[in-house]
Enzyme design. Structure first.
Site, PDB file in Angstrom:
ATOM      1  NE  ARG A   1      -3.795  -1.074  10.373  1.00 21.03           N
ATOM      2  CZ  ARG A   1      -2.843  -0.476   9.644  1.00 21.03           C
ATOM      3  NH1 ARG A   1      -3.064   0.673   9.086  1.00 21.03           N
ATOM      4  NH2 ARG A   1      -1.689  -1.075   9.462  1.00 21.03           N
TER       5      ARG A   1
ATOM      6  NE  ARG B   1       2.627  -4.712  11.028  1.00 18.07           N
ATOM      7  CZ  ARG B   1       3.644  -4.507  10.191  1.00 18.07           C
ATOM      8  NH1 ARG B   1       4.812  -5.027  10.427  1.00 18.07           N
ATOM      9  NH2 ARG B   1       3.454  -3.782   9.124  1.00 18.07           N
TER      10      ARG B   1
ATOM     11  NE  ARG C   1       6.817   0.021  10.029  1.00 16.19           N
ATOM     12  CZ  ARG C   1       5.662  -0.020   9.364  1.00 16.19           C
ATOM     13  NH1 ARG C   1       5.568   0.483   8.141  1.00 16.19           N
ATOM     14  NH2 ARG C   1       4.609  -0.560   9.904  1.00 16.19           N
TER      15      ARG C   1
ATOM     16  NE  ARG D   1       7.621  -2.168   5.834  1.00 16.72           N
ATOM     17  CZ  ARG D   1       6.299  -2.004   5.935  1.00 16.72           C
ATOM     18  NH1 ARG D   1       5.607  -1.528   4.921  1.00 16.72           N
ATOM     19  NH2 ARG D   1       5.675  -2.338   7.031  1.00 16.72           N
TER      20      ARG D   1
ATOM     21  CE  LYS E   1      -2.222  -1.042   3.820  1.00 22.16           C
ATOM     22  NZ  LYS E   1      -1.657  -2.362   4.198  1.00 22.16           N
TER      23      LYS E   1
HETATM   24  P1  ADP Z   1       1.390  -1.598   7.726  1.00 22.15           P
HETATM   25  O1  ADP Z   1       2.708  -1.874   7.095  1.00 22.15           O
HETATM   26  O2  ADP Z   1       0.956  -2.621   8.714  1.00 22.15           O
HETATM   27  O3  ADP Z   1       0.356  -1.217   6.748  1.00 22.15           O
HETATM   28  P2  ADP Z   1       1.268   1.068   8.909  1.00 22.15           P
HETATM   29  O4  ADP Z   1       2.488   1.880   8.742  1.00 22.15           O
HETATM   30  O5  ADP Z   1       0.071   1.382   8.098  1.00 22.15           O
HETATM   31  O6  ADP Z   1       1.733  -0.420   8.710  1.00 22.15           O
HETATM   32  O7  ADP Z   1       0.810   1.074  10.448  1.00 22.15           O
HETATM   33  C1  ADP Z   1       1.703   0.787  11.504  1.00 22.15           C
HETATM   34  C2  ADP Z   1       0.945   0.720  12.837  1.00 22.15           C
HETATM   35  O8  ADP Z   1       0.297   1.994  13.085  1.00 22.15           O
HETATM   36  C3  ADP Z   1      -0.185  -0.291  12.916  1.00 22.15           C
HETATM   37  O9  ADP Z   1       0.287  -1.591  13.236  1.00 22.15           O
HETATM   38  C4  ADP Z   1      -1.053   0.325  14.025  1.00 22.15           C
HETATM   39  O10 ADP Z   1      -0.511   0.089  15.296  1.00 22.15           O
HETATM   40  C5  ADP Z   1      -0.949   1.802  13.738  1.00 22.15           C
HETATM   41  N1  ADP Z   1      -2.043   2.257  12.832  1.00 22.15           N
HETATM   42  C6  ADP Z   1      -1.887   2.777  11.583  1.00 22.15           C
HETATM   43  N2  ADP Z   1      -3.079   3.067  11.024  1.00 22.15           N
HETATM   44  C7  ADP Z   1      -4.019   2.732  11.941  1.00 22.15           C
HETATM   45  C8  ADP Z   1      -5.440   2.766  11.970  1.00 22.15           C
HETATM   46  N3  ADP Z   1      -6.157   3.204  10.924  1.00 22.15           N
HETATM   47  N4  ADP Z   1      -6.068   2.319  13.083  1.00 22.15           N
HETATM   48  C9  ADP Z   1      -5.377   1.864  14.138  1.00 22.15           C
HETATM   49  N5  ADP Z   1      -4.041   1.785  14.173  1.00 22.15           N
HETATM   50  C10 ADP Z   1      -3.366   2.214  13.105  1.00 22.15           C
END
Ligand code: ADP
Ligand code: ZN
Length: 214
Positions: free
Chosen positions: A88, A171, A160, A127, A13
């Site tokens: 989410r 996750r 990360r 990553r 994404k």
């Molecule tokens: P991913 O690679 O899992 O898509 P993101 O960078 O989008 O990672 O998100 C990292 C973390 O930030 C998630 O695991 C969560 O803890 C938090 N987070 C991000 N977006 C949301 C959301 N919409 N609702 C709740 N937590 C979120």
């Protein structure tokens, strides 16, 4: 054009959204990136989010919803936006729907990036992210020109904390339990389009752009 990107962590994404944003000229809004920036700046929001992010849990809905509501009403979003990592949960999707209705905005498209568990684990564990500008790399699929150094800004690349093996599995589970239901939610609203995200990055990008430019 107002677009939501759905898909498991590691589906691509963030990488695809960055390319689309440049190509189409609409802002890329990544809630994960917003939280990481808040944490880097040591704000209360960042410190609050960190408690959840480190273990791969979701930040509480009201925290995320408030942050996104504010963001999508900024002037640069007037022609559209690309949401990555939000909504989410069903509650987040409902709240987003309410805000958009109140402000007279229409959601145009939800792209569902379909991706196998095997691909997800391989992508997340390889990553690397730039500490300064957030650019995304992969040690094998998308390596930087120089080991550990960002091509774009010369910043330092890091892994990360939540891209380490045990958190990745959590996750994926959180995705299954809370986020996957959004596929049906948006399919029923006739907004959802599926794209195969196991393919090469360029191929997936092409399929996404075809949907967005239609
Ligand atoms: P991913 O690679 O899992 O898509 P993101 O960078 O989008 O990672 O998100 C990292 C973390 O930030 C998630 O695991 C969560 O803890 C938090 N987070 C991000 N977006 C949301 C959301 N919409 N609702 C709740 N937590 C979120
Ligand atoms: Zn950089």
């Amino acid at each position: 054009m107002r677009v939501i990107l759905l898909g498991p962590p590691g589906a691509g994404k963030g990488t695809q959204a960055a390319s689309i944003s440049t190509e189409v000229g609409i802002p890329h809004i990544s809630t994960g990136e917003m939280f990481r920036a808040a944490l880097k700046n040591g704000t209360p929001l960042g410190l609050e989010a960190k408690k959840y992010m480190d273990s791969g849990e979701l930040v509480p809905d009201d925290v995320v919803v408030g942050m996104v509501n504010e963001r999508i009403q900024q002037p640069d979003c007037s022609d559209g936006f690309l949401l990555d990592g939000f909504p989410r949960t069903i509650v987040q999707a409902q709240k987003l729907g309410e805000t958009m209705e109140e402000t007279g905005l229409k959601l145009d498209l939800v792209i569902n990036l379909q991706c196998s568990d095997k691909t997800v684990v391989a992508r997340l564990s390889g990553r690397r992210v730039c500490k300064s500008c957030g650019a995304i790399y992969h040690v094998e699929n998308m390596p930087p020109k120089q080991d550990g150094v960002c091509d774009k800004c010369g910043g330092e690349l890091y892994q990360r904390d939540d891209d380490k093996a045990d958190t990745i599995l959590n996750r994926l589970e959180v995705y299954r339990n809370s986020t996957e239901a959004l596929i049906d939610y948006y399919r029923q609203k006739d907004l959802l389009k599926d794209v195969d995200a196991n393919a090469q990055r360029e191929e997936t990008l092409k399929a996404m752009l075809a949907l967005i430019k239609k």
